[in-house]
Design an enzyme around this catalytic site. Sequence first.
Site, short mmCIF file in Angstrom:
data_model
loop_
_atom_site.label_atom_id
_atom_site.label_comp_id
_atom_site.label_asym_id
_atom_site.label_seq_id
_atom_site.Cartn_x
_atom_site.Cartn_y
_atom_site.Cartn_z
N HIS A 139 0.55 -1.17 -0.41
CA HIS A 139 -0.29 -0.02 0.24
C HIS A 139 0.77 0.74 0.25
O HIS A 139 1.14 2.68 -0.67
CB HIS A 139 -1.24 -0.14 1.06
CG HIS A 139 -1.40 1.29 1.20
ND1 HIS A 139 -3.19 1.20 0.61
CD2 HIS A 139 -1.38 2.49 2.47
CE1 HIS A 139 -3.83 2.82 1.20
NE2 HIS A 139 -2.22 3.52 2.00
N GLU A 140 2.14 1.61 0.85
CA GLU A 140 2.95 2.41 1.37
C GLU A 140 3.83 2.36 -0.20
O GLU A 140 3.96 3.42 -0.77
CB GLU A 140 3.95 1.89 2.40
CG GLU A 140 2.76 2.17 3.61
CD GLU A 140 2.22 3.71 3.56
OE1 GLU A 140 2.52 4.71 2.97
OE2 GLU A 140 1.13 3.43 3.91
N HIS A 143 1.71 4.78 -3.30
CA HIS A 143 1.95 5.83 -3.31
C HIS A 143 2.89 6.17 -3.72
O HIS A 143 3.07 7.58 -3.89
CB HIS A 143 1.50 6.48 -1.45
CG HIS A 143 0.37 6.37 -0.55
ND1 HIS A 143 -0.47 6.30 -1.15
CD2 HIS A 143 0.11 5.32 0.33
CE1 HIS A 143 -1.46 6.68 -0.38
NE2 HIS A 143 -1.43 6.29 0.80
N GLU A 197 -6.11 6.89 -1.17
CA GLU A 197 -5.85 5.72 -0.40
C GLU A 197 -6.88 4.43 -1.36
O GLU A 197 -5.88 3.58 -1.21
CB GLU A 197 -6.74 6.29 1.12
CG GLU A 197 -5.79 6.92 2.14
CD GLU A 197 -4.49 6.21 2.37
OE1 GLU A 197 -4.41 5.38 2.09
OE2 GLU A 197 -3.11 7.73 2.05
#
Length: 267
Positions: A139-140, A143, A197
């Site tokens: 997930h990070e 980004h 997100e």
Amino acid sequence: MLGLACSLAILAGCSGIQTTNPGVVGVDRTQYMFAGLSQNDVETSYAQSYRAGVKKAEASGVLITNSPLGKHVQQIAVRLVMQTHVFRPDAEKWGWFVNVIDADVVNANCGPGGKIIVYSGLIKRLNLTDDELSIALAHEIGHAIREHGREQASQNAVFELAGGVGANVLGAGSMGKTAITKALSTGVGLPFSRRDEVEADLIGLELAARAGYDPRAAITLWKKMAAVSKGSSTPSFLSTHPSDGDRMKLLEAAIPKVMPLYQASLK
């Protein structure tokens, strides 16, 4: 609001781009980046903050990157990074770093250019499995490869111009520096919008599946996050990462798209 943002973006010298390929999850939103704010600008600025944070942790005796836990986190991160080429052919060649800090903090971050920080509290307090940890890290990473940090800095620049700071008074270089400073003022841990997100959730889900981690772990991860958030204080990881019914529905709808990738990786 989106129309206003796009209009301001054009006026402020922003251009519409795609930082990533859509993947099977279909992330294909047009992004607007300030012309005076390059990817290298953001990565260089963030790298300075990242190095300072790592040195501070080392001086305090809480940097555990070379411990068994730290090395294990690195191994998972490497498998994920090896799949980033699906979304960005150049990403595998970034200057990736993975550092682990021993602190009772439920948080992880991957900043511009692939600079990762993981706090041991994320793993220990949530008792994460490897599959769940991979989802959090992916997930990070999502980004970072989507350049949400630069996009956020570009938005800051747009609204500074809209607020009355004329381009003829404040040059692109100064504007870029100001925007970067604001966007990276937290050092590690950038606050992203719900839209960002969602994109990171989807990209991360696909990265994890391609790397051989069970994407269904996304559901158990966020359930654990939600449970922790019901305590006396909200984990820093959740302060800018909404965890709600909409997120669960999004993940449940996307998991069937990436399950074939996970199953193929096991072969």
